[in-house]
Design a protein around this motif. Structure first.
Motif, PDB file in Angstrom:
ATOM      1  N   MET A  20       0.993 -50.837-163.460  1.00 47.05           N
ATOM      2  CA  MET A  20       0.766 -52.024-162.646  1.00 47.05           C
ATOM      3  C   MET A  20       2.069 -52.775-162.408  1.00 47.05           C
ATOM      4  N   ALA A  21       2.885 -52.909-163.477  1.00 49.64           N
ATOM      5  CA  ALA A  21       4.164 -53.616-163.329  1.00 49.64           C
ATOM      6  C   ALA A  21       5.065 -52.872-162.339  1.00 49.64           C
ATOM      7  N   LEU A  22       5.045 -51.530-162.426  1.00 49.16           N
ATOM      8  CA  LEU A  22       5.883 -50.749-161.516  1.00 49.16           C
ATOM      9  C   LEU A  22       5.402 -50.904-160.073  1.00 49.16           C
ATOM     10  N   ALA A  61      -3.607 -54.261-167.030  1.00 54.09           N
ATOM     11  CA  ALA A  61      -3.628 -53.869-168.440  1.00 54.09           C
ATOM     12  C   ALA A  61      -2.238 -54.115-169.007  1.00 54.09           C
ATOM     13  N   ARG A  62      -2.178 -54.756-170.178  1.00 53.53           N
ATOM     14  CA  ARG A  62      -0.873 -54.916-170.842  1.00 53.53           C
ATOM     15  C   ARG A  62      -0.933 -54.135-172.128  1.00 53.53           C
ATOM     16  N   ARG A  63       0.063 -53.289-172.305  1.00 56.53           N
ATOM     17  CA  ARG A  63       0.040 -52.348-173.412  1.00 56.53           C
ATOM     18  C   ARG A  63      -0.112 -53.054-174.753  1.00 56.53           C
ATOM     19  N   ALA A 120      -2.026 -55.173-175.652  1.00 54.42           N
ATOM     20  CA  ALA A 120      -2.516 -56.553-175.613  1.00 54.42           C
ATOM     21  C   ALA A 120      -3.906 -56.651-175.003  1.00 54.42           C
ATOM     22  N   GLY A 121      -4.286 -55.669-174.193  1.00 52.52           N
ATOM     23  CA  GLY A 121      -5.621 -55.692-173.616  1.00 52.52           C
ATOM     24  C   GLY A 121      -5.608 -55.765-172.109  1.00 52.52           C
ATOM     25  N   THR A 122      -6.756 -56.130-171.565  1.00 47.13           N
ATOM     26  CA  THR A 122      -6.955 -56.152-170.121  1.00 47.13           C
ATOM     27  C   THR A 122      -7.137 -57.594-169.671  1.00 47.13           C
ATOM     28  N   PHE A 123      -6.424 -57.975-168.602  1.00 51.11           N
ATOM     29  CA  PHE A 123      -6.395 -59.364-168.157  1.00 51.11           C
ATOM     30  C   PHE A 123      -6.753 -59.460-166.682  1.00 51.11           C
ATOM     31  N   VAL A 124      -7.255 -60.619-166.298  1.00 52.80           N
ATOM     32  CA  VAL A 124      -7.442 -60.868-164.874  1.00 52.80           C
ATOM     33  C   VAL A 124      -6.054 -60.990-164.245  1.00 52.80           C
ATOM     34  N   ALA A 125      -5.877 -60.316-163.102  1.00 52.40           N
ATOM     35  CA  ALA A 125      -4.560 -60.264-162.479  1.00 52.40           C
ATOM     36  C   ALA A 125      -4.164 -61.641-161.962  1.00 52.40           C
ATOM     37  N   ASP A 126      -2.881 -61.795-161.791  1.00 49.37           N
ATOM     38  CA  ASP A 126      -2.302 -63.027-161.300  1.00 49.37           C
ATOM     39  C   ASP A 126      -2.872 -63.319-159.916  1.00 49.37           C
ATOM     40  N   ALA A 127      -3.556 -64.454-159.765  1.00 49.68           N
ATOM     41  CA  ALA A 127      -4.101 -64.861-158.467  1.00 49.68           C
ATOM     42  C   ALA A 127      -4.971 -63.792-157.840  1.00 49.68           C
ATOM     43  N   ALA A 128      -5.650 -63.002-158.685  1.00 52.26           N
ATOM     44  CA  ALA A 128      -6.483 -61.928-158.148  1.00 52.26           C
ATOM     45  C   ALA A 128      -7.597 -62.494-157.282  1.00 52.26           C
ATOM     46  N   GLY A 129      -8.157 -63.614-157.692  1.00 51.92           N
ATOM     47  CA  GLY A 129      -9.231 -64.207-156.909  1.00 51.92           C
ATOM     48  C   GLY A 129      -8.779 -64.503-155.498  1.00 51.92           C
ATOM     49  N   ALA A 130      -7.725 -65.257-155.384  1.00 49.70           N
ATOM     50  CA  ALA A 130      -7.243 -65.639-154.071  1.00 49.70           C
ATOM     51  C   ALA A 130      -6.812 -64.423-153.268  1.00 49.70           C
ATOM     52  N   SER A 131      -6.044 -63.526-153.894  1.00 51.84           N
ATOM     53  CA  SER A 131      -5.491 -62.423-153.110  1.00 51.84           C
ATOM     54  C   SER A 131      -6.579 -61.447-152.703  1.00 51.84           C
ATOM     55  N   ALA A 132      -7.551 -61.233-153.592  1.00 50.18           N
ATOM     56  CA  ALA A 132      -8.612 -60.298-153.222  1.00 50.18           C
ATOM     57  C   ALA A 132      -9.410 -60.865-152.061  1.00 50.18           C
ATOM     58  N   VAL A 141      -8.422 -44.644-167.918  1.00 49.28           N
ATOM     59  CA  VAL A 141      -7.185 -45.038-167.240  1.00 49.28           C
ATOM     60  C   VAL A 141      -6.042 -45.199-168.239  1.00 49.28           C
ATOM     61  N   ARG A 142      -4.879 -44.615-167.895  1.00 50.84           N
ATOM     62  CA  ARG A 142      -3.692 -44.783-168.736  1.00 50.84           C
ATOM     63  C   ARG A 142      -2.803 -45.833-168.077  1.00 50.84           C
ATOM     64  N   ALA A 143      -2.834 -47.023-168.613  1.00 52.11           N
ATOM     65  CA  ALA A 143      -2.073 -48.120-168.008  1.00 52.11           C
ATOM     66  C   ALA A 143      -0.582 -47.822-168.067  1.00 52.11           C
ATOM     67  N   VAL A 144      -0.190 -47.073-169.098  1.00 51.49           N
ATOM     68  CA  VAL A 144       1.217 -46.724-169.276  1.00 51.49           C
ATOM     69  C   VAL A 144       1.321 -45.204-169.308  1.00 51.49           C
ATOM     70  N   ASP A 145       2.145 -44.652-168.426  1.00 47.85           N
ATOM     71  CA  ASP A 145       2.225 -43.196-168.286  1.00 47.85           C
ATOM     72  C   ASP A 145       3.562 -42.878-167.614  1.00 47.85           C
ATOM     73  N   ASP A 146       3.987 -41.613-167.707  1.00 50.20           N
ATOM     74  CA  ASP A 146       5.292 -41.288-167.120  1.00 50.20           C
ATOM     75  C   ASP A 146       5.183 -40.626-165.746  1.00 50.20           C
ATOM     76  N   GLY A 147       3.970 -40.562-165.180  1.00 48.29           N
ATOM     77  CA  GLY A 147       3.802 -39.847-163.915  1.00 48.29           C
ATOM     78  C   GLY A 147       3.565 -40.761-162.728  1.00 48.29           C
ATOM     79  N   LEU A 148       4.078 -40.340-161.567  1.00 47.30           N
ATOM     80  CA  LEU A 148       3.773 -40.998-160.294  1.00 47.30           C
ATOM     81  C   LEU A 148       3.277 -39.926-159.329  1.00 47.30           C
ATOM     82  N   VAL A 149       2.268 -40.272-158.526  1.00 54.68           N
ATOM     83  CA  VAL A 149       1.793 -39.365-157.480  1.00 54.68           C
ATOM     84  C   VAL A 149       2.392 -39.859-156.170  1.00 54.68           C
ATOM     85  N   LEU A 150       3.266 -39.057-155.584  1.00 54.80           N
ATOM     86  CA  LEU A 150       3.973 -39.522-154.389  1.00 54.80           C
ATOM     87  C   LEU A 150       3.660 -38.612-153.201  1.00 54.80           C
ATOM     88  N   GLY A 151       3.045 -39.199-152.179  1.00 50.80           N
ATOM     89  CA  GLY A 151       2.835 -38.469-150.927  1.00 50.80           C
ATOM     90  C   GLY A 151       4.092 -38.559-150.077  1.00 50.80           C
TER      91      GLY A 151
END
Lengths: 469, 469
Positions: free
Chosen positions: A413-415, A80-82, A84-96, A436-446
Motif C-alpha cells: 500500500m505504501a509503495l 495494512a501496517r506490518r 500493527a494490524g489493519t487500519f481505515v485508510a487516510d481519508a478513505a471515506g471522503a476519497s471513496a 493478502v500479503r500486505a508486505v511482499d517482494d513482488g509487483l505485477v506490471l503490465g
C-alpha cells in the motif's frame, strides 16, 4: 469486546449480517465495512478488530473476514501496517465517495496488468466488420440472440481455436459469453455451488465472481512449475471433495510461469480419477515471444476440460466477448444459466467478430500486436536492469504482464501510494493472494498499454520511489 | 405410487433432486424432466403424475411442480389435455433434440409478442453512430467498461427519460444492463432473495430469471384495471412480507391494460407504508396510439420506484441494452451485482446509443415506428373483426401486441400446433399465468413484426384453424 479487539467500535456498529437473506455473508460484511468507512462511522486511522476476534464475534469463519479485509485493502478503504494490524485508510471515506462521483484519474505511467494496447485497437478493421455485418445480416439477426452465441461466431471460433490452440472445438459445444468474467460466473452457476480449487496467487476479481455465484473456493498454491497439482489430494482430504480446478496453464496469472508438462499430465489424471473438471483459462496464450506455446490442455481431454478464452487481451476488454468450450454434459446447464443471466450476448458484435476472424484481419492484428508487445517486454526487462538493480523480471517471455521481484519485501500500500504521487501505477503481487500479503517482494506490471519510452520513464520513477521508501 | 399417479415410471426414474447443491429444486426438476423426455425414458403420450401426487412424493411444494410442468408445456415437451392431465408431447424427444441442433423454423405469420419490426432496424443510423463512436472515442474507452454504464449513455438516457417519460433521472442513479432481462436479474440479486409480487399473468421468462436469482415470487392478480394492488396486504398476510412489487403500469404485460390511476396512487402508498419497492417495467411505453401516455410512476416517488427500460422494443432485442433508474440506497448493491455478473456492458454499443439519442436519430426512429405500428394494430383489429367473428381485441391502443379474446376457451397447445401447420405462430395467454391454464380464451398476438397483408392473412388462417378445432 472492544478492548479485546483494539477498536472502540463494537462489531454491532460495524455490521449487520443477516443469515436469512441469500446475499453471501462475505458480501454483506464487505458492504457493511464500506458503508461504515464512507459514512465516517469508522473514521480514518482507526484500527480494525483482528480477523480472528471479529470472526469469533460474528460467528463466521476467519477466512471470510480475511477475504473481506483483503477486498477492502485492494479497494483502498483499508491499509495494512506490518505487525500493527489493519487500519481505515487516510481519508478513505471522503476519497471513496469522491471516486464514486468522478472518473478516477489514471496515472500517466500505469502498469495495470489487465490491458492490451488500447491505442492499438483496430478501429478501422472493426468498423469494416460492423459495416459488412449491418449490410449482410438477415432481419432475424436483430431479434433475441441465440443464448449459446451467434452460430457464425461459434463456427469462426471453432476453426480459430483448433488451428491456433489445438482446442477440440465444435460450434455446438461453444458458448459465447460477456468476457471470461461472465464465463466464470456461468460455470460457477452450472456447477451449483461446488468446491473449486483456484490458483493462489490468482485474480481477486475472478475469485469474487466465483464466490458470488456460490462456488466454494480452495487455495491451490503456485510455484515455479505453476499450480501445485500434487496437493489436490491433500486439499480434498482437508477441505472436502474438489469438483473443479481453475488453472492458467499457458501463463500463470499473475506469476507468469507455465504449468510444467508433468503437472499438466497429473492434473488431467486427477480429473479422470476423480470425475473432476479442469477449467483452463487461456487468457493471453496468443502472446508468446520466445517459442511456440504449448497447445491447450483441453485438446488432450475435451470431456474433462472447459476452455475459457476472451478478446479482452487480443482486441479490447470494452467489447465484452469471451467464450467457453464445454464438455457436452455441462452444455445445457451453462446455456440455461446464460439465458437466465441476460438472454445472450449482443448479436451485431458477435457477427462482427466472426467477420474479423473469417476475413483474416484478426490474425493480422495478432501478428502485429505480438511484435509490438515483445518490444515492450524487452523494454521492461532493460528498464528494470537499469533502474532497479536488485530486482529481476520473472516468468515466461509471454503475455502482457510480468512479475518483478524487487529483491526485498515492501509494504504494498505504501509503495502504491508513493508511486501514484509520481504518476506511476504499480500493482503489488501480495494482493493477488487469498490471504493478502500486505508486505511482499513482488509487483505485477503490465507493459502492453505503455509505449517503450513510457516504460523506461515509469520504471525510472519507480526506482526513485523505492529508494526513498 | 405408480397406480396412484397414472404413470408407469416412478419419480425415482424421473428425477434426482439434490438438496445439497445450490441449483434451485425447480431447475433440477425441469432438467430431470427434459432429460427424461429427450432420452426417451419418458416416451411420447405417457401421462405424467398429477402435480399434487408428484409434489408429495418428492417432498416439495405443489407450486414448484406446477411451475416446472408449466415451463415444459411452454417449451413444447409436454401437452396438457383438459380434464385428462399432462402428457409427454408427440415426438417431443426427437423434436426437442433436433431443435437443439438446427435453427428453429420460424412460421411465416409469426405473431410472437416480443419483437419490434426487425426489418425496420435503423441499420444506417446505427452504423453512422458506430462510425462516429469509433472515430471519436478516447483510447481508454476500449478498456474495461464502467460497470454502471458509459457516462455518455447515462447522461443521454437521463435527458431522454426526463423528457419523454417524466422520470426523475440522474446519470448517477442509472445502471446500464444487458436488456431488461439482466435488469431483473441484478435487482433480484440486490434484493437478496426477498419476496417479490409479480403480475399474474406476466412474462414467464422474467419470472424464471427472478426465481433463478433467488427471488421468492408471489402472484398478484390482474384485472381490467391492471394489477390488483388492493390485494397486496392480504398477500403479505398469507405469504409473508412482500419486499417489492413488479408491475407494468403503462401497458400490462401481457393483457395490455393500463394500471388505473387510483391503483397507481395506492401502490405508491403501499410502498411508502411498508418500506416496499415498486419495480416499474416500462418496456413499451414509447408506443401509445390514441393519446399521450401517463408519465412513469417513478416520477412520483423516485425513492421507492425502480424504473426499468430497454431498447428491445424501440431498436432491437439483439442489442441487449437496457437500464435501471434506481433509488440511491439500491445503487451500490446493483452496481456490485453487475460488476460480478459481467464487468459491465460493451462500451462501443453504449456510446453508439448515446450518439443516436443525442443526435435526435432515436426520436426520429421512434416517431416513424409509432406510425408504422399504429397502422399494424389497426390492421390486426380489422382482421380480427373480419375473420374471428366471436373474438375481440382487448387492452389499450398501445405497444406491440394485443390480447385477443376468442369468445370461447380453447386448448392452447392444440391451437398452437394446428396453427403452426398453417405457418401461423400464436401465443396462448394461458401460458402467461403462474398456474398455467392449458385451456383459456386468450391469445397474445404481437403485430409489430408483420406487414399489414401478413397480419390479414395470418388472422384469416387462424380463423380457419379455429373453425376446425
Amino acid at each position: 469486546m472492544s478492548t479485546e479487539t483494539g477498536t472502540s467500535s463494537g462489531p454491532e456498529l460495524l455490521l449487520d449480517l443477516n443469515r436469512d437473506v441469500r446475499r453471501p455473508l462475505r458480501a454483506q460484511l464487505e458492504d457493511g465495512l464500506r458503508e461504515a468507512v464512507r459514512s465516517g462511522r469508522l473514521p480514518a486511522h482507526i484500527r480494525l478488530p483482528a480477523t480472528r476476534a471479529l470472526a469469533s464475534d460474528l460467528g463466521v469463519s476467519r477466512r471470510l473476514v480475511v477475504d473481506a479485509y483483503g477486498q477492502l485493502l485492494a479497494e483502498g478503504y483499508l491499509v495494512a501496517r506490518r505487525g500493527a494490524g489493519t487500519f481505515v485508510a487516510d481519508a478513505a471515506g471522503a476519497s471513496a465517495a469522491a471516486a464514486a462521483e468522478t472518473p478516477p484519474s489514471v496515472p500517466t505511467f500505469d502498469f495495470f496488468p489487465g490491458f492490451p494496447d488500447l491505442a492499438n485497437f483496430p478501429r478501422n478493421a472493426w468498423l469494416r466488420a460492423l459495416r459488412a455485418t449491418l449490410r449482410d445480416a438477415p432481419d432475424r439477426a436483430f431479434g433475441y440472440p441465440d443464448p449459446r452465441g451467434a452460430l457464425e461466431l461459434r463456427r469462426a471460433l471453432a476453426g480459430h481455436l483448433r488451428r491456433v490452440r489445438g482446442v477440440v472445438a465444435d460450434p455446438e459445444t461453444i458458448v459465447v459469453c460477456s468476457g471470461a468474467a461472465q464465463g466464470f460466473f456461468l460455470l460457477a452457476r452450472a456447477l451449483g455451488g461446488g468446491r473449486l480449487a483456484v490458483e493462489d496467487p490468482g485474480l481477486p476479481a475472478h475469485r469474487a465472481i466465483l464466490a458470488e455465484a456460490s462456488a466454494q473456493l480452495v487455495a491451490l498454491p503456485v510455484d515455479e512449475g505453476g499450480a501445485c497439482v500434487a496437493e489436490l489430494d491433500a486439499l480434498s482430504a482437508r477441505e472436502g471433495t474438489i469438483d473443479a480446478v481453475l488453472v492458467t496453464p499457458a501463463h500463470q496469472s499473475p506469476t507468469g510461469v507455465a504449468l510444467a508438462p508433468p503437472r499438466r499430465a497429473a492434473l488431467l489424471a486427477w480429473a479422470g480419477e476423480n470425475e473432476g473438471l479442469v477449467i483452463e483459462d487461456d487468457y493471453d496464450a496468443e502472446y508468446r515471444y520466445d517459442r511456440a506455446p504449448l497447445g491447450a490442455m483441453q485438446g488432450l481431454a475435451a470431456d474433462r476440460v472447459v476452455y475459457v478464452g476472451t478478446v479482452s487481451k487480443t482486441l479490447a476488454p470494452a467489447l465484452r466477448l469471451g467464450w467457453l468450450v464445454l464438455p457436452p454434459r455441462l452444455l445445457e446447464r451453462v446455456v440455461s444459466a446464460k439465458l437466465l443471466a441476460d438472454h445472450g450476448c449482443p448479436t451485431i458484435d458477435q457477427l462482427a467478430l466472426a467477420q474479423l476472424i473469417d476475413s483474416g484481419a484478426y490474425d493480422r492484428h495478432l501478428r502485429q500486436a505480438r511484435r509490438r508487445y515483445r518490444a515492450r517486454r524487452d523494454a521492461l526487462v532493460h528498464a528494470v536492469a537499469r533502474h532497479l538493480p536488485n530486482a529481476r523480471v520473472t516468468g515466461l517471455a509471454a503475455g502482457l504482464h510480468a512479475v518483478v521481484r524487487l529483491g526485498r519485501p515492501v509494504d504494498g500500500m505504501a509503495l502504491m501510494q508513493a508511486a501514484a504521487r509520481q504518476s506511476v501505477g504499480v500493482y503489488p503481487l501480495g494482493y493477488a493472494y487469498m490471504d493478502v500479503r500486505a508486505v511482499d517482494d513482488g509487483l505485477v506490471l503490465g507493459y502492453a498499454n505503455l509505449a517503450e519510452p513510457a516504460i523506461e520513464e515509469g520504471i525510472r520513477r519507480l526506482g526513485a520511489v523505492l529508494e526513498e521508501l
